[in-house]
Design an enzyme around this catalytic site. Sequence first.
Site, mmCIF file in Angstrom:
data_model
loop_
_atom_site.group_PDB
_atom_site.id
_atom_site.type_symbol
_atom_site.label_atom_id
_atom_site.label_comp_id
_atom_site.label_asym_id
_atom_site.label_seq_id
_atom_site.Cartn_x
_atom_site.Cartn_y
_atom_site.Cartn_z
ATOM 1 N N ASP A 125 46.541 40.530 55.051
ATOM 2 C CA ASP A 125 45.805 40.630 56.460
ATOM 3 C C ASP A 125 45.557 42.098 56.717
ATOM 4 O O ASP A 125 46.448 42.834 57.113
ATOM 5 C CB ASP A 125 46.909 39.995 57.420
ATOM 6 C CG ASP A 125 46.424 39.871 58.774
ATOM 7 O OD1 ASP A 125 45.283 40.617 58.932
ATOM 8 O OD2 ASP A 125 47.102 39.457 59.490
ATOM 9 N N SER A 128 46.523 43.271 60.315
ATOM 10 C CA SER A 128 47.560 43.491 60.797
ATOM 11 C C SER A 128 48.005 44.966 60.120
ATOM 12 O O SER A 128 48.744 45.796 60.790
ATOM 13 C CB SER A 128 48.522 42.419 60.367
ATOM 14 O OG SER A 128 48.203 41.119 61.063
#
Length: 373
Positions: A125, A128
């Site tokens: 991710d 993130s």
Amino acid sequence: MIVGVLKEPAFESRVSLLAESVTALVKKKIEVWIEAGAGVKAYCGDDDYIKAGAVLRSREELLAGADILLSIHYNDIPATFGHKILIGVYQPLFNHAHLPVWAKQHITSFSLDMLPRTTRAQSMDVLSSQANIAGYKAILLAAEKSPRYFPMLMTAAGSIAPAKVLILGAGVAGLQAIATARRLGAVVEVFDTRPAVKEEVMSLGGKFIEVPGAADASKAGGYAVEQSADFQLRQQEKIAESIARADVVITTAQIPGKRAPVLVTSSMIGAMRKGSVIIDLAAATGGNTDVTKNNETVVYHGVTIVGDSSLPSSMPYDASKLYGKNVLNFLQLITGKEGQLNLDFSDDLVKGCCITYNGEVVHEKLRAVSDKP
Ligand code: NAD
């Protein structure tokens, strides 16, 4: 198979793969080609890549010979580059003009910002890993710009009250901003429309201010949804009360694919103490204040509003390390043990971030927008 790492545009200091992530690919018999100088601004020299087993190449050689091209930003891809794979963060919900062109070139492109935010996707991710850095840097930047201390101090010359920090949006960036502000000794108040984050906010030492009646976001995969006009009005009234006593405001509210919601109006900013600082992390998608200018710092009624959209680039080593690790994990997902390509479109992660494949724009969220050139 050959994986190529492109040098990023001049404004970017990060690189999509550090030397430390090259070794894992070389072990799988994947050749890694690096555009000469690609990692220099991230403190990873050409020598470091060579030591890790990579080969230096020119940009032209990479574009002509690599099977998979890695970058962070969008690059102009020559018409001769077809039937190959691109992996990056192309923000296709906002930049989609080139998608039909890539489809026509039979490019298979994966935009990692489209990965579903599920537990299995966490190691890949990029949003993130990079937002975490943005949240941390936002507080450091605010502390640097603020004319006041963050911690409470009792000195012979008098006492200093701790800084009051208001954080709007407690997603990845917001939670890291809370943690960093608390480490510096600030008192932190937080708003979010997802009640699910209340406990996390409290466990980091922040005070969660609830505005009842937010739209249910439980089915939005960890993201927020748009709010009703009535909710927005009530939320603005509550924010106005908090903002009037804040020394620092960090705004992070976003709704995927939409303009960022305006949570702080110019009249609220006018009511803030002079010298206060707002770091608007949502500047790239329009900003959470109506005064924010993307990639500019403006001063309004004595309040400094920073709209820096490239905070991860200001910490290029760790940002590249984490980005590269995310990319490496994605490469592991789409290659077999012997380094052969293994694209499994029944995998929700592979399908979830694939934007063009087999001559078509394939992502369901992009089909409508990509029809418009
Ligand atoms: P996220 O989706 O994890 O968090 C956003 C949070 O805002 C969510 O918790 C959401 O519920 C909340 N939110 C949405 N609407 C709201 C509203 N009306 N009121 C209160 N809260 C609301 O996103 P993230 O990964 O933490 O990123 C946050 C922002 O930072 C994004 O806009 C992202 O693009 C930006 N970002 C900026 C930089 C930079 O350099 N400036 C770098 C990375 C990310």
